[in-house]
Design an enzyme around this catalytic site. Structure first.
Site, short mmCIF file in Angstrom:
data_model
loop_
_atom_site.label_atom_id
_atom_site.label_comp_id
_atom_site.label_asym_id
_atom_site.label_seq_id
_atom_site.Cartn_x
_atom_site.Cartn_y
_atom_site.Cartn_z
N GLU A 14 0.91 -1.03 -0.14
CA GLU A 14 0.31 0.06 0.10
C GLU A 14 0.96 1.14 -0.13
O GLU A 14 1.72 1.29 0.97
CB GLU A 14 -0.86 0.13 1.33
CG GLU A 14 -2.32 0.82 1.11
CD GLU A 14 -1.96 2.03 0.67
OE1 GLU A 14 -1.15 2.69 1.48
OE2 GLU A 14 -2.77 2.55 -0.42
N CYS A 61 -5.75 5.35 5.36
CA CYS A 61 -5.59 3.87 4.82
C CYS A 61 -6.59 3.35 4.55
O CYS A 61 -7.74 3.10 5.72
CB CYS A 61 -4.56 3.31 5.76
SG CYS A 61 -3.87 1.89 4.92
N CYS A 64 -5.48 -1.02 6.12
CA CYS A 64 -5.78 -1.33 7.63
C CYS A 64 -7.18 -0.28 8.20
O CYS A 64 -6.97 0.45 9.29
CB CYS A 64 -4.69 -0.98 8.56
SG CYS A 64 -4.04 0.73 8.62
N HIS A 68 -7.14 3.24 12.62
CA HIS A 68 -6.99 4.43 12.91
C HIS A 68 -8.15 4.99 13.42
O HIS A 68 -7.99 6.00 14.44
CB HIS A 68 -6.57 5.25 11.61
CG HIS A 68 -5.31 4.93 11.33
ND1 HIS A 68 -4.02 5.36 11.86
CD2 HIS A 68 -4.97 4.27 10.12
CE1 HIS A 68 -2.95 4.92 11.37
NE2 HIS A 68 -3.32 4.17 10.12
N ARG A 485 -0.23 -4.35 11.00
CA ARG A 485 1.22 -4.35 10.55
C ARG A 485 2.07 -3.80 11.93
O ARG A 485 3.11 -3.72 11.94
CB ARG A 485 1.55 -3.19 9.67
CG ARG A 485 1.06 -3.90 8.28
CD ARG A 485 0.73 -2.53 7.23
NE ARG A 485 0.04 -3.20 6.07
CZ ARG A 485 -1.45 -3.61 6.00
NH1 ARG A 485 -2.11 -3.49 7.41
NH2 ARG A 485 -1.74 -4.40 5.27
N SER A 508 4.06 1.12 10.12
CA SER A 508 5.01 1.25 9.00
C SER A 508 6.13 2.55 9.30
O SER A 508 7.00 2.50 8.60
CB SER A 508 4.54 1.37 7.71
OG SER A 508 3.67 0.34 7.44
N CYS A 552 3.03 -0.54 4.38
CA CYS A 552 1.79 0.48 4.13
C CYS A 552 2.30 1.89 4.16
O CYS A 552 2.56 2.49 5.31
CB CYS A 552 0.61 0.11 4.81
SG CYS A 552 -0.70 1.48 4.62
N CYS A 555 -0.22 4.71 5.61
CA CYS A 555 -0.23 4.87 7.04
C CYS A 555 0.89 5.69 7.36
O CYS A 555 1.03 6.42 8.32
CB CYS A 555 -0.33 3.68 7.80
SG CYS A 555 -1.83 2.75 7.67
NI1 NFE Z 1 -2.25 1.26 5.99
FE1 NFE Z 1 -1.51 0.41 8.76
C1 NFE Z 1 -1.67 -1.22 9.53
C2 NFE Z 1 -1.82 1.18 10.41
S1 NFE Z 1 0.44 0.82 8.65
S2 NFE Z 1 -1.67 -0.51 6.82
O1 NFE Z 1 -1.82 -2.32 9.88
O2 NFE Z 1 -1.58 1.68 11.43
O3 NFE Z 1 1.67 0.01 9.05
#
Ligand code: NFE
Ligand code: MG
Length: 578
Positions: A14, A61, A64, A68, A485, A508, A552, A555
């Site tokens: 991503e 994102c 995931c 958030h 992640r 990430s 990702c 993110c």
């Molecule tokens: Ni966009 Fe995310 C996850 C978050 S980033 S994928 O899992 O938070 O590493």
């Protein structure tokens, strides 16, 4: 002399990631990870009603999705002292569990598998033998010779048409592809099945949160009222549908994902000694079963492992200004007022973009200075790896029997030593192992929810602090979760009923960041050191290790620079960006 190669963009991830690696005598001796896009979500939410922030930050994102939003409502609830009703906690857990199943299975089949599976080679397979292998490792019903023969014909049509579509530009025929043709065919069949399957499990989000991606959340609870007998709200029929989806999801994981993972891993055991990384692992913990304030009730435990020493697990304190800090010394942001070499705790964090990199088209990043839009987070000055492997190692180190049994079971099945965990193979195996655990737990969360409702508790939201005039003039909070992640946290400062500052430090960001002010590499960069690269023009080995983290970048950097053309020196594989 080392030869610098560039992989840009790294696809089947991503977002937009560029890796530059220096290769000497067939091995990577140095590596640089750069995010070439920038987003401004931390700035967008400033000045907004804290109760609305989840809806903005959730758009960080689409992969995931939910995490958030979850982390944001937890941060606001922490700041305002709100405890959510048990039903809301279980609904949050079930939605997060469904995300794990979806996200990890999609990563395995659609983002990572083609680093190990040679699609074109599957045409040479004997479908009868594939059927025998399938039936020897699983009781999954789609396993007849005719079934695999049909799959082979579908792939044959793709290849004959000269349009491989989603399978274009792979490293087919690469000398480091090791699977027998029959196992390649099995994996291709399940790649296609997983595409169908993944659209079902996300319906759990639609039922509880209205849609996927980006289902609805609520500060103080969840936005899905229980209405056992009515046609509106969460009624018995919808709850039964959730249970059916979770059971079917678990069946696919138990009978397809896990057997495939173990079968494929058994041909790549050498990857248990490649991609080691920084050796420090961090988990914030998640899946509370007795309230988010009671860390001891979490299914995934909180903690830090240093230098691969599983005998000691350190605690994490999100509030301490001496623990988590973000540095910008190698990133395209303005330095903090205190100077280039100082980090900031996220409550005092800033997001002031300042691009000082080379103008495109350019050959290489200016690695002596800033080279990424990702900031560099550190715990007590140390780089941390976060993600499935970190969660399992922390659980293992904390003596969690369920996690120890699962990890030991996989190690003995593959007949590899514990040290093989600290590797590219270990990361990929850990993701599968935890998906199975989470699928089981999610059904437990569902039972807890149903029992609670049967006992007459239909509360889904706590609105005691809903009125902003009841809030203190100033408040600050931190929310955290274990995103697929890895460790994710948001820090909020509230002043005069508005969001004064908002900082997100995401998985990430921990893994993909550039070097810190001491020159220490972060997880991606360090994991590439020592990796053998058979053919620098076909750097399959680089993407194997990078994909093992499931990057990702959306993110990690939280507006796409319309001037940010990429130079593609090494052609990578077809993108499955979402
Ligand atoms: Ni966009 Fe995310 C996850 C978050 S980033 S994928 O899992 O938070 O590493
Ligand atoms: Mg951030």
């Amino acid at each position: 002399m080392a030869n610098r190669i560039v992989v840009d963009p790294i696809t089947r991830i991503e977002g937009h990631l560029r890796i530059e690696a220096e290769i000497k005598d067939g091995k990577i001796v140095d590596a640089f990870s750069s995010s070439t896009m920038v987003r401004g979500i931390e700035s967008i939410v400033k000045g907004r009603d804290p109760r609305d922030v989840w809806a903005f930050v959730q758009r960080t994102c689409g992969v995931c999705t939910t995490v958030h939003a979850l982390t944001s409502v937890r941060a606001v609830e922490d700041a305002l002292g709100i405890a959510v009703p048990p039903n809301a906690e279980m609904v949050r857990n079930i939605m997060e569990g469904a995300l794990y199943m979806h996200d990890h299975a999609v990563h395995f089949y659609h983002l990572h598998a083609l680093d190990w599976v040679d699609i074109v080679n599957a045409l040479k397979a004997d479908p009868k033998k594939t059927s025998e292998i399938a039936q020897s490792i699983s009781s999954w019903s789609k396993s007849s010779p005719g079934y695999f023969s049909d799959i082979q014909k579908r792939v044959q049509k793709f290849v004959e048409s000269g349009q491989l579509g989603i399978f274009a530009n792979g490293y087919w025929g690469h000398p480091k592809m090791k699977l027998p043709a029959e196992v390649n065919l099995l994996a291709v069949a399940h790649y296609l099945e997983a595409l169908e399957w993944q659209k079902e499990i996300v319906k759990v989000h639609s039922i509880f949160g209205g849609k996927n991606p980006h289902p609805n959340y609520l500060v103080g609870g969840m936005a899905c009222a229980i209405n056992s007998d009515g046609a509106g709200g969460l009624n018995a029929e919808r709850l039964m549908h959730v249970q059916k989806l979770l059971k079917e999801g678990k069946e696919f994981i138990d009978k397809v994902y896990i057997p495939d993972l173990l079968a494929i891993a058994s041909f790549y055991k050498d990857w248990g000694a490649i991609g080691k990384g920084v050796g420090n692992y961090m988990s914030y913990g998640d899946f509370p079963t007795n309230g988010y304030a009671d860390l001891s009730s979490f299914k995934f435990q909180q903690g830090i492992i240093l230098d691969r020493d599983l005998s000691k697990v350190h605690d994490v304190d999100h509030r301490s200004t001496d623990e988590i800090e973000e540095f910008v010394n190698n990133s395209w942001y303005d330095n903090y007022a205190e100077g280039k070499d100082k980090g900031r705790h996220p409550w005092e964090g800033e997001t002031n973009i300042k691009y000082t990199g080379p103008k495109p088209p350019y050959e290489h990043l200016n690695i002596e200075e800033a080279y990424s839009f990702i900031k560099t987070p550190r715990w007590k000055g140390k780089p941390m790896e976060v993600g499935p492997l970190a969660r399992l190692l922390v659980g293992y180190g904390r003596g969690n029997k369920e996690i120890q049994d699962s990890v030991n079971g996989a190690l003995s099945h593959l007949n590899v030593p514990v040290d093989a965990l600290f590797s590219t193979l270990g990361r990929t195996a850990a993701r599968g192992i935890e998906t199975q655990l989470v699928a089981n737990w999610t059904l437990e969360f569902f039972d807890t929810l149903m029992n609670n409702i049967k006992n007459g508790d239909e509360r889904m939201a706590n609105t005691d602090s809903w009125e902003p005039s009841s809030w203190p003039k100033e408040a600050k909070g931190v929310g955290f979760c274990e995103a697929p992640r890895g460790a994710l946290a948001h820090w909020i400062k509230i002043k005069d009923e508005k969001t004064e500052n908002y900082q997100m430090v995401v998985p990430s960001t921990w893994n993909a960041s550039p070097r810190d002010s001491k020159g220490q590499r972060s997880a991606y960069e360090e994991a590439l050191i020592g990796t053998p690269v058979a053919d620098p023009n076909l750097p399959l080995e680089i993407i194997r290790t990078i994909h093992s983290f499931d990057p990702c970048l959306a993110c990690a950097v939280h507006l796409y620079d319309e001037h940010g053309k990429h130079i593609s020196q090494v052609q990578n594989i077809a993108s499955c960006d979402s």
